[in-house]
Design a protein around this motif. Structure first.
Motif, PDB file in Angstrom:
ATOM      1  N   GLN A  10       0.831  -1.198   0.000  1.00 29.50           N
ATOM      2  CA  GLN A  10       0.000   0.000   0.000  1.00 29.50           C
ATOM      3  C   GLN A  10       0.869   1.253   0.000  1.00 29.50           C
ATOM      4  N   GLY A  11       1.945   1.243   0.782  1.00 28.95           N
ATOM      5  CA  GLY A  11       2.874   2.374   0.804  1.00 28.95           C
ATOM      6  C   GLY A  11       3.522   2.602  -0.549  1.00 28.95           C
ATOM      7  N   LEU A  12       3.886   1.513  -1.226  1.00 30.36           N
ATOM      8  CA  LEU A  12       4.468   1.630  -2.568  1.00 30.36           C
ATOM      9  C   LEU A  12       3.458   2.232  -3.528  1.00 30.36           C
ATOM     10  N   ARG A  13       2.212   1.745  -3.481  1.00 30.10           N
ATOM     11  CA  ARG A  13       1.156   2.282  -4.350  1.00 30.10           C
ATOM     12  C   ARG A  13       0.953   3.774  -4.103  1.00 30.10           C
ATOM     13  N   GLU A  14       0.930   4.163  -2.844  1.00 30.01           N
ATOM     14  CA  GLU A  14       0.725   5.567  -2.508  1.00 30.01           C
ATOM     15  C   GLU A  14       1.915   6.427  -2.923  1.00 30.01           C
ATOM     16  N   TRP A  79      -8.980  -5.459   3.809  1.00 27.52           N
ATOM     17  CA  TRP A  79      -9.404  -4.197   4.403  1.00 27.52           C
ATOM     18  C   TRP A  79     -10.586  -4.372   5.361  1.00 27.52           C
ATOM     19  N   VAL A  80     -11.268  -5.494   5.269  1.00 28.40           N
ATOM     20  CA  VAL A  80     -12.325  -5.795   6.232  1.00 28.40           C
ATOM     21  C   VAL A  80     -11.685  -6.200   7.561  1.00 28.40           C
ATOM     22  N   ARG A  81     -10.589  -6.962   7.472  1.00 29.38           N
ATOM     23  CA  ARG A  81      -9.894  -7.427   8.669  1.00 29.38           C
ATOM     24  C   ARG A  81      -8.993  -6.371   9.286  1.00 29.38           C
ATOM     25  N   GLU A  82      -8.482  -5.450   8.459  1.00 33.72           N
ATOM     26  CA  GLU A  82      -7.525  -4.453   8.947  1.00 33.72           C
ATOM     27  C   GLU A  82      -7.895  -3.072   8.417  1.00 33.72           C
ATOM     28  N   LEU A  85      -5.702  -0.724   6.022  1.00 29.58           N
ATOM     29  CA  LEU A  85      -5.568  -0.975   4.583  1.00 29.58           C
ATOM     30  C   LEU A  85      -6.699  -0.271   3.834  1.00 29.58           C
ATOM     31  N   HIS A  86      -6.323   0.385   2.744  1.00 32.48           N
ATOM     32  CA  HIS A  86      -7.293   1.122   1.941  1.00 32.48           C
ATOM     33  C   HIS A  86      -7.163   0.680   0.481  1.00 32.48           C
ATOM     34  N   PRO A  87      -8.165  -0.037  -0.055  1.00 30.63           N
ATOM     35  CA  PRO A  87      -8.090  -0.490  -1.440  1.00 30.63           C
ATOM     36  C   PRO A  87      -8.299   0.663  -2.418  1.00 30.63           C
ATOM     37  N   VAL A  88      -7.932   0.434  -3.649  1.00 31.48           N
ATOM     38  CA  VAL A  88      -8.201   1.390  -4.715  1.00 31.48           C
ATOM     39  C   VAL A  88      -9.720   1.464  -4.882  1.00 31.48           C
TER      40      VAL A  88
END
Length: 128
Positions: A10-14, A79-82, A85-88
């Motif tokens: 996620q950090g890489l994507r951001e 993202w439901v469990r954590e 986490l933020h999906p696209v």
């Protein structure tokens, strides 16, 4: 999956400001149910009835197996469990139900892998 791994991705994507989001959304669409079925029907009608029948059997059989495994494993989306986490956002419309095993991956492998398995064209095997 390990939370640290997912947060790293996620950090890489951001950090890339979503530059690769379109590519990965397209890759995911290659396994969306409608496209593999359309490819299977095109193969059946335009190229080889025998291969089309094999692909149809494989695609439907693997879809059935995938659904049984999803109900057996009951793995919720990350993202439901954590909540960290933020999906696209664009991916949320097709990300329904349980996450494991991946239905898009299963559809893609059953269809494009099936074509690659039975074709004699080396270049097509490489592409698929």
């Amino acid at each position: 999956m390990d939370l640290h791994y997912l947060l790293g991705l996620q950090g890489l994507r951001e950090s890339l400001s979503g530059a690769l989001d379109g590519f990965f959304l397209l890759a995911s669409q290659l396994g969306k149910a409608e496209l593999p079925m359309a490819v299977t029907l095109i193969v059946y009608w335009c190229f080889s009835r025998e291969l089309g029948q094999r692909l149809l059997f494989t695609l439907n059989g693997s879809d059935l197996l995938n659904n049984v495994l999803k109900l057996g494993f009951c793995v919720y989306r990350p993202w439901v469990r954590e909540p960290a986490l933020h999906p696209v956002e664009k991916a949320l419309s097709t990300a329904t139900g349980y996450s494991f095993p991946s239905g898009h991956t299963q559809n893609a492998v059953a269809t494009y892998g099936g074509i690659a398995r039975y074709t004699r064209r080396g270049w097509l095997r490489v592409v698929l």
